[in-house]
Scaffold this motif. Structure first.
Motif, mmCIF file in Angstrom:
data_model
loop_
_atom_site.group_PDB
_atom_site.id
_atom_site.type_symbol
_atom_site.label_atom_id
_atom_site.label_comp_id
_atom_site.label_asym_id
_atom_site.label_seq_id
_atom_site.Cartn_x
_atom_site.Cartn_y
_atom_site.Cartn_z
ATOM 1 N N VAL A 1 -25.587 85.405 14.548
ATOM 2 C CA VAL A 1 -25.496 84.461 13.314
ATOM 3 C C VAL A 1 -25.623 82.943 13.581
ATOM 4 N N GLN A 2 -26.308 82.111 12.798
ATOM 5 C CA GLN A 2 -26.281 80.758 12.989
ATOM 6 C C GLN A 2 -25.367 80.220 12.277
ATOM 7 N N GLN A 3 -24.384 79.593 13.036
ATOM 8 C CA GLN A 3 -22.994 79.049 12.444
ATOM 9 C C GLN A 3 -23.299 78.056 11.312
ATOM 10 N N SER A 4 -24.621 77.481 11.226
ATOM 11 C CA SER A 4 -24.900 76.632 10.053
ATOM 12 C C SER A 4 -25.091 77.473 8.763
ATOM 13 N N GLN B 1 -26.062 75.986 17.063
ATOM 14 C CA GLN B 1 -24.914 76.764 17.367
ATOM 15 C C GLN B 1 -25.038 77.945 16.884
ATOM 16 N N VAL B 2 -24.713 79.297 17.528
ATOM 17 C CA VAL B 2 -24.733 80.419 17.071
ATOM 18 C C VAL B 2 -23.363 81.388 17.391
ATOM 19 N N LEU B 3 -23.299 82.475 16.690
ATOM 20 C CA LEU B 3 -22.023 83.355 17.067
ATOM 21 C C LEU B 3 -22.922 84.638 17.528
ATOM 22 N N VAL C 1 -19.364 85.929 21.348
ATOM 23 C CA VAL C 1 -19.483 84.546 22.277
ATOM 24 C C VAL C 1 -20.339 83.561 21.080
ATOM 25 N N ALA C 2 -19.543 82.433 20.979
ATOM 26 C CA ALA C 2 -20.103 81.100 20.415
ATOM 27 C C ALA C 2 -20.525 80.325 21.465
ATOM 28 N N GLY C 3 -21.694 79.636 20.894
ATOM 29 C CA GLY C 3 -22.425 78.672 21.699
ATOM 30 C C GLY C 3 -23.707 78.230 21.259
ATOM 31 N N LYS C 4 -24.376 77.553 22.121
ATOM 32 C CA LYS C 4 -25.687 76.866 21.692
ATOM 33 C C LYS C 4 -27.016 77.779 22.274
ATOM 34 N N ASN C 5 -27.934 78.188 21.537
ATOM 35 C CA ASN C 5 -29.104 78.942 21.952
ATOM 36 C C ASN C 5 -30.047 78.092 22.611
ATOM 37 N N ASN C 6 -31.223 78.498 22.854
ATOM 38 C CA ASN C 6 -32.277 77.786 23.701
ATOM 39 C C ASN C 6 -32.846 77.032 22.495
#
Length: 172
Positions: free
Chosen positions: A104-107, A89-91, A80-85
């Motif tokens: 994992v942080q997308q960055s 942007q994370v996977l 699931v890809a999206g934004k955390n609290n």
């Protein structure tokens, strides 16, 4: 009393109305059958998405899910890809059969589009079929599935952290 022409005209109109009604019923049945087949066929994917999203919310603080991926190699992973609290942007990679959830942080790695660009530049595929993150040899990877210009199936695995080619399978 009605003339013969009027009776024939009424019979012709009745036949036309019946034909239109029957055609509409057939179209409706085809639509309902198609929708039913799609719903039944998509049910496992939808259930996996719901479950993976719930796990991502619990373990990674996911606020908003933007995408869902299924990766199949030695094991199946749902991502699931999206934004955390923290608005990052994370996977969130969830193994199908249980195990450690990876966040994992997308960055910290390459994006889906960067993985696609690498494959397009090097392999020039005829058509990309799928791009999905997963785990291979205990490393997070992007899997790009495509057909080459001969119509053969190919897979490229790119390391998430730096985009390095990990494995390539050609001409299946």
């Amino acid at each position: 009393m009605q003339s013969r022409r009027e009776i024939q005209r009424q019979n012709s109109e009745n036949r036309s109305l019946k034909l239109i009604r029957n055609l509409l019923l057939i179209i409706l049945l085809i639509f309902l059958l198609g929708w039913g087949l799609y719903a039944v066929g998509n049910h496992p994917r939808a259930a996996a998405r719901r479950q993976a999203t719930q796990i991502a919310k619990k373990y990674a603080g996911l606020k908003k899910a933007d995408a869902f991926y299924i990766y199949n190699r030695e094991k199946t992973y749902y991502t699931v890809a999206g934004k955390n609290n923290k608005n990052q942007q994370v996977l969130v990679i969830v193994p199908q059969k249980g195990g450690n959830v990876r966040v994992v942080q997308q960055s910290k790695g390459i994006t889906k589009n960067q993985a696609l660009t690498k494959v397009w530049q090097k392999e020039k595929p005829k058509k990309v079929l799928k791009v999905a993150p997963g785990v291979f040899n205990n490393h997070v990877v992007w899997e790009v599935t495509y057909t080459n210009h001969q119509g053969n199936l190919c897979y490229d695995l790119l390391r998430f952290s730096n985009g390095q080619l990990v494995q390539q399978i050609n001409n299946l």
